[in-house]
Design an enzyme around this catalytic site. Structure first.
Site, PDB file in Angstrom:
ATOM      1  N   LYS A  69    -120.547  -4.156  43.492  1.00 12.50           N
ATOM      2  CA  LYS A  69    -120.007  -5.283  42.715  1.00 12.50           C
ATOM      3  C   LYS A  69    -118.786  -4.862  41.898  1.00 12.50           C
ATOM      4  CE  LYS A  69    -121.527  -7.046  38.279  1.00 12.50           C
ATOM      5  NZ  LYS A  69    -120.589  -6.651  37.383  1.00 12.50           N
ATOM      6  N   ARG A 117    -116.354 -11.201  33.570  1.00 11.38           N
ATOM      7  CA  ARG A 117    -115.430 -10.363  32.826  1.00 11.38           C
ATOM      8  C   ARG A 117    -114.232  -9.956  33.684  1.00 11.38           C
ATOM      9  NH1 ARG A 117    -114.888  -9.903  27.803  1.00 11.38           N
ATOM     10  NH2 ARG A 117    -113.784  -8.040  27.217  1.00 11.38           N
ATOM     11  N   CYS A 119    -120.978 -10.897  30.759  1.00 12.26           N
ATOM     12  CA  CYS A 119    -122.219 -10.650  30.013  1.00 12.26           C
ATOM     13  C   CYS A 119    -121.924 -10.338  28.556  1.00 12.26           C
ATOM     14  CB  CYS A 119    -122.949  -9.439  30.601  1.00 12.26           C
ATOM     15  SG  CYS A 119    -123.774  -9.757  32.147  1.00 12.26           S
ATOM     16  N   PRO A 126    -113.664  -5.672  23.514  1.00 14.48           N
ATOM     17  CA  PRO A 126    -112.230  -5.928  23.343  1.00 14.48           C
ATOM     18  C   PRO A 126    -111.434  -5.506  24.580  1.00 14.48           C
ATOM     19  CG  PRO A 126    -112.875  -3.972  22.124  1.00 14.48           C
ATOM     20  CD  PRO A 126    -114.135  -4.548  22.702  1.00 14.48           C
ATOM     21  N   ILE A 127    -110.193  -6.020  24.698  1.00 16.23           N
ATOM     22  CA  ILE A 127    -109.334  -5.573  25.812  1.00 16.23           C
ATOM     23  C   ILE A 127    -108.024  -4.992  25.273  1.00 16.23           C
ATOM     24  CG2 ILE A 127    -110.369  -7.107  27.532  1.00 16.23           C
ATOM     25  CD1 ILE A 127    -107.859  -8.881  27.309  1.00 16.23           C
ATOM     26  N   ASP A 128    -108.109  -4.438  24.047  1.00 18.43           N
ATOM     27  CA  ASP A 128    -106.907  -3.892  23.419  1.00 18.43           C
ATOM     28  C   ASP A 128    -106.255  -2.782  24.259  1.00 18.43           C
ATOM     29  OD1 ASP A 128    -109.441  -2.652  22.644  1.00 18.43           O
ATOM     30  OD2 ASP A 128    -108.230  -1.256  21.469  1.00 18.43           O
ATOM     31  N   ASP A 148    -125.325   0.759  32.716  1.00 22.48           N
ATOM     32  CA  ASP A 148    -125.917  -0.353  33.488  1.00 22.48           C
ATOM     33  C   ASP A 148    -127.342  -0.036  33.941  1.00 22.48           C
ATOM     34  OD1 ASP A 148    -123.412  -1.545  33.283  1.00 22.48           O
ATOM     35  OD2 ASP A 148    -122.734  -0.679  35.160  1.00 22.48           O
ATOM     36  N   ILE A 179    -121.961   3.454  25.035  1.00 20.59           N
ATOM     37  CA  ILE A 179    -120.896   2.621  25.635  1.00 20.59           C
ATOM     38  C   ILE A 179    -120.925   1.215  25.026  1.00 20.59           C
ATOM     39  CG2 ILE A 179    -119.865   1.800  27.800  1.00 20.59           C
ATOM     40  CD1 ILE A 179    -120.084   4.822  27.825  1.00 20.59           C
ATOM     41  N   ARG A 231    -125.349 -12.897  39.719  1.00 21.12           N
ATOM     42  CA  ARG A 231    -123.966 -12.443  39.576  1.00 21.12           C
ATOM     43  C   ARG A 231    -123.776 -11.071  40.203  1.00 21.12           C
ATOM     44  NH1 ARG A 231    -122.028 -11.643  34.043  1.00 21.12           N
ATOM     45  NH2 ARG A 231    -120.505 -10.643  35.380  1.00 21.12           N
TER      46      ARG A 231
HETATM   47  N1  EPU Z   1    -113.292  -0.881  25.281  1.00 16.28           N
HETATM   48  C1  EPU Z   1    -112.421  -1.064  24.218  1.00 16.28           C
HETATM   49  N2  EPU Z   1    -111.182  -1.580  24.465  1.00 16.28           N
HETATM   50  C2  EPU Z   1    -110.782  -1.931  25.705  1.00 16.28           C
HETATM   51  C3  EPU Z   1    -111.677  -1.752  26.790  1.00 16.28           C
HETATM   52  C4  EPU Z   1    -112.933  -1.223  26.545  1.00 16.28           C
HETATM   53  O1  EPU Z   1    -112.747  -0.762  23.086  1.00 16.28           O
HETATM   54  O2  EPU Z   1    -109.652  -2.392  25.865  1.00 16.28           O
HETATM   55  C5  EPU Z   1    -114.645  -0.348  25.012  1.00 16.28           C
HETATM   56  C6  EPU Z   1    -115.720  -1.401  25.322  1.00 16.28           C
HETATM   57  O3  EPU Z   1    -115.916  -2.274  24.236  1.00 16.28           O
HETATM   58  C7  EPU Z   1    -116.917  -0.548  25.600  1.00 16.28           C
HETATM   59  C8  EPU Z   1    -116.305   0.678  26.289  1.00 16.28           C
HETATM   60  O4  EPU Z   1    -114.920   0.680  25.931  1.00 16.28           O
HETATM   61  O5  EPU Z   1    -117.531  -0.140  24.422  1.00 16.28           O
HETATM   62  C9  EPU Z   1    -116.467   0.686  27.794  1.00 16.28           C
HETATM   63  O6  EPU Z   1    -115.798  -0.393  28.369  1.00 16.28           O
HETATM   64  P1  EPU Z   1    -115.157  -0.325  29.831  1.00 16.28           P
HETATM   65  O7  EPU Z   1    -113.808  -0.923  29.743  1.00 16.28           O
HETATM   66  O8  EPU Z   1    -115.295   1.024  30.439  1.00 16.28           O
HETATM   67  O9  EPU Z   1    -116.124  -1.323  30.601  1.00 16.28           O
HETATM   68  P2  EPU Z   1    -115.736  -2.576  31.437  1.00 16.28           P
HETATM   69  O10 EPU Z   1    -114.596  -2.249  32.340  1.00 16.28           O
HETATM   70  O11 EPU Z   1    -115.635  -3.773  30.572  1.00 16.28           O
HETATM   71  C10 EPU Z   1    -117.265  -1.884  33.442  1.00 16.28           C
HETATM   72  C11 EPU Z   1    -118.324  -2.569  34.233  1.00 16.28           C
HETATM   73  C12 EPU Z   1    -119.592  -2.699  33.397  1.00 16.28           C
HETATM   74  C13 EPU Z   1    -120.029  -1.309  32.968  1.00 16.28           C
HETATM   75  C14 EPU Z   1    -118.894  -0.604  32.221  1.00 16.28           C
HETATM   76  C15 EPU Z   1    -119.215   0.821  31.846  1.00 16.28           C
HETATM   77  C16 EPU Z   1    -117.045  -4.021  35.642  1.00 16.28           C
HETATM   78  C17 EPU Z   1    -116.651  -5.402  36.010  1.00 16.28           C
HETATM   79  N3  EPU Z   1    -117.864  -3.888  34.620  1.00 16.28           N
HETATM   80  O12 EPU Z   1    -117.025  -2.730  32.310  1.00 16.28           O
HETATM   81  O13 EPU Z   1    -120.561  -3.268  34.238  1.00 16.28           O
HETATM   82  O14 EPU Z   1    -121.150  -1.420  32.147  1.00 16.28           O
HETATM   83  O15 EPU Z   1    -117.704  -0.589  33.043  1.00 16.28           O
HETATM   84  O16 EPU Z   1    -119.441   1.569  32.981  1.00 16.28           O
HETATM   85  O17 EPU Z   1    -116.653  -3.060  36.300  1.00 16.28           O
HETATM   86  C18 EPU Z   1    -122.474  -4.507  34.776  1.00 16.28           C
HETATM   87  O18 EPU Z   1    -122.215  -4.273  35.968  1.00 16.28           O
HETATM   88  O19 EPU Z   1    -123.568  -5.016  34.383  1.00 16.28           O
HETATM   89  C19 EPU Z   1    -121.468  -4.175  33.765  1.00 16.28           C
HETATM   90  C20 EPU Z   1    -121.487  -4.677  32.552  1.00 16.28           C
END
Ligand code: EPU
Length: 422
Positions: A23, A93, A117, A123-125, A307, A329, A399
């Site tokens: 996924k 997301r 979720c 955040p996406i900063d 996860d 995380i 999902r």
């Molecule tokens: N973070 C920030 N700023 C940002 C981006 C992330 O502070 O701009 C923080 C997040 O708040 C979090 C940490 O960094 O505390 C990790 O976030 P990351 O960006 O690595 O996660 P993600 O890309 O949002 C993906 C998976 C998640 C999985 C995480 C960690 C996808 C679509 N989602 O999320 O999967 O838990 O990496 O491995 O790839 C799931 O499949 O159930 C799921 C939530």
């Protein structure tokens, strides 16, 4: 109307389950396709609702989309870069990967903040800082819409404060057609990133270092269509290993890359689960005697995946003694714990940590899938509980898990699904 699944607990599982495409790779690969100037064919696409939502977004962008079982063909030739502000953006997301991809292709993107979720703050900063470092101007309006635009995208050195999966992929997508060289330092190393880089490389991108913490990208002018097969889903695979450990007699989990699951495999072994790795399969033998408690700390790959801490928590309710699960995380990713407690588990919550006091007999009741992996944790619980467990908000599970009911029924589980009034 929404759907509920009911599980009759206590049936021993036997047989083979085949894992679908990943996924979290798929949801990045699909937006990446818009960067190409001709059709891309992807094999091994999981049949999950996140893929359907991304298909809707592709069609909004005037891409031609054909899906036949697990094969997806997307023709982005007549792409129209319209603002992505419809409902489909809210469904997951990962719709935010269109930010990087459309910025990279068209130098402009307008889209609203994505859904997904609830796991605490997300955040996406880091994504935004990356786009800005490449020369983009980012506007965020009060209605929750981003407009990201650049006259030119120019390669730069980008250091991520945290090795974010999403930021690494989004910056890659924006940088593949930028002028010159981009370096992402402290990049995420998850296998899904390597898969996305493999697709982009087949499309003609020049990328080195995927799977390490420094990725370099030499911008190219044009990207072409190609064929690509998605890697197996390590989180679905891990979920089935946990299911097999909890409720199986002899279960073979097929289409796995075992190296992607080393942290989970070692924890399951530490708990006393017997397993054999045979090529791309893992054979899990039913538990005999007491399971041992273990401590888990979630970490970026190759550490223990966040996860999988949710479904593993259910198995830990069956271990004799206290287990600690520490989240590094998503510090609020514990919504499954009150649900498991409703089923008879004894779990205490501290800040960013759960303490599971085992062993406890779980009993069936009505519980809510509050997010995708909470849903997975409740499925594991339903399979081992006494009596009937009803799980609401099944759309969260759909999902990310292809045909979970059918895969479990083929192993001998008793599961039904029905519609209910909201
Ligand atoms: N973070 C920030 N700023 C940002 C981006 C992330 O502070 O701009 C923080 C997040 O708040 C979090 C940490 O960094 O505390 C990790 O976030 P990351 O960006 O690595 O996660 P993600 O890309 O949002 C993906 C998976 C998640 C999985 C995480 C960690 C996808 C679509 N989602 O999320 O999967 O838990 O990496 O491995 O790839 C799931 O499949 O159930 C799921 C939530």
């Amino acid at each position: 109307m929404s759907e509920v699944i009911a599980i009759e607990g206590g049936n021993k599982l036997n047989g083979t389950v085949v894992i679908s495409g990943a996924k979290n790779a798929t949801v990045a690969l699909i937006p990446a396709i818009v960067l190409a100037d001709s059709p891309v064919t992807v094999y091994g696409v999981p049949n999950i609702s996140d893929v359907d939502a991304l298909g809707v977004l592709l069609k909004e962008l005037n891409c031609k989309v054909e899906k036949n079982e697990d094969i997806l063909v997307v023709d982005p030739t007549n792409l129209e870069n319209i603002p992505l502000v419809g409902e489909a953006v809210d469904k997951l997301r990962a719709s935010y990967y269109f930010m990087g991809a459309l910025l990279g292709k068209c130098k402009k993107v307008t889209m609203k903040m994505p859904g997904g979720c609830f796991l605490g703050p997300r955040p996406i900063d880091l994504h935004i800082k990356g786009f800005e470092a490449l020369g983009a101007k980012v506007d965020y309006s009060n209605d929750g819409t981003y407009t990201i635009e650049a006259k030119r995208l120019v390669g730069n050195k980008i250091y991520l404060d945290f090795a974010s999966v999403g930021a690494t992929i989004n910056i890659l997508l924006a940088a593949v057609k930028a002028e010159g060289k981009t370096t992402i330092e402290n990049a995420a190393k998850e296998p899904e990133i390597i898969d996305v880089v493999n697709l982009l490389t087949k499309m003609g991108a020049k990328i080195r270092g995927a799977g390490t913490d420094t990725i370099t990208i030499e911008g190219v002018e044009k990207l072409n269509g190609c064929n690509h097969e998605i890697i197996p889903d390590r989180i679905e695979a891990g979920t089935f290993l946990i299911i097999a450990a909890a409720a199986g007699e002899k279960v073979i989990v097929q289409n796995i890359i075992p190296q992607h699951l080393e942290a989970l495999i070692s924890k399951l072994k530490e708990m006393g689960i017997q397993m054999d790795v045979v090529g791309d399969s893992i054979v899990v033998y039913g538990r005999e005697g007491d399971l041992k408690p273990v401590n888990i700390k979630t970490q970026i790959y190759p550490g223990f995946a966040t996860d999988l801490q949710q479904p593993l928590t259910t198995l830990l309710t069956q271990a004799s003694g206290d287990s600690h699960v520490k989240e590094t995380i998503y510090i609020e990713r514990f919504k499954h714990c009150p649900q498991l407690n409703k089923m008879g588990a004894h779990i205490d919550l501290k800040e960013a940590e759960s303490i599971i006091h085992g062993a406890t007999q779980l009993h069936g009741t009505r519980v809510e899938a509050t997010d995708l992996r909470c849903g997975a944790a409740l499925v594991v619980a339903g399979l081992i509980a006494q009596g009937r467990t009803e799980i609401t908000n099944v759309y969260h599970i759909d999902r990310g898990y292809e045909n979970i009911d059918h895969k479990l029924i083929s192993l001998g589980a008793v599961i039904t699904r029905r519609q209910v009034e909201d």
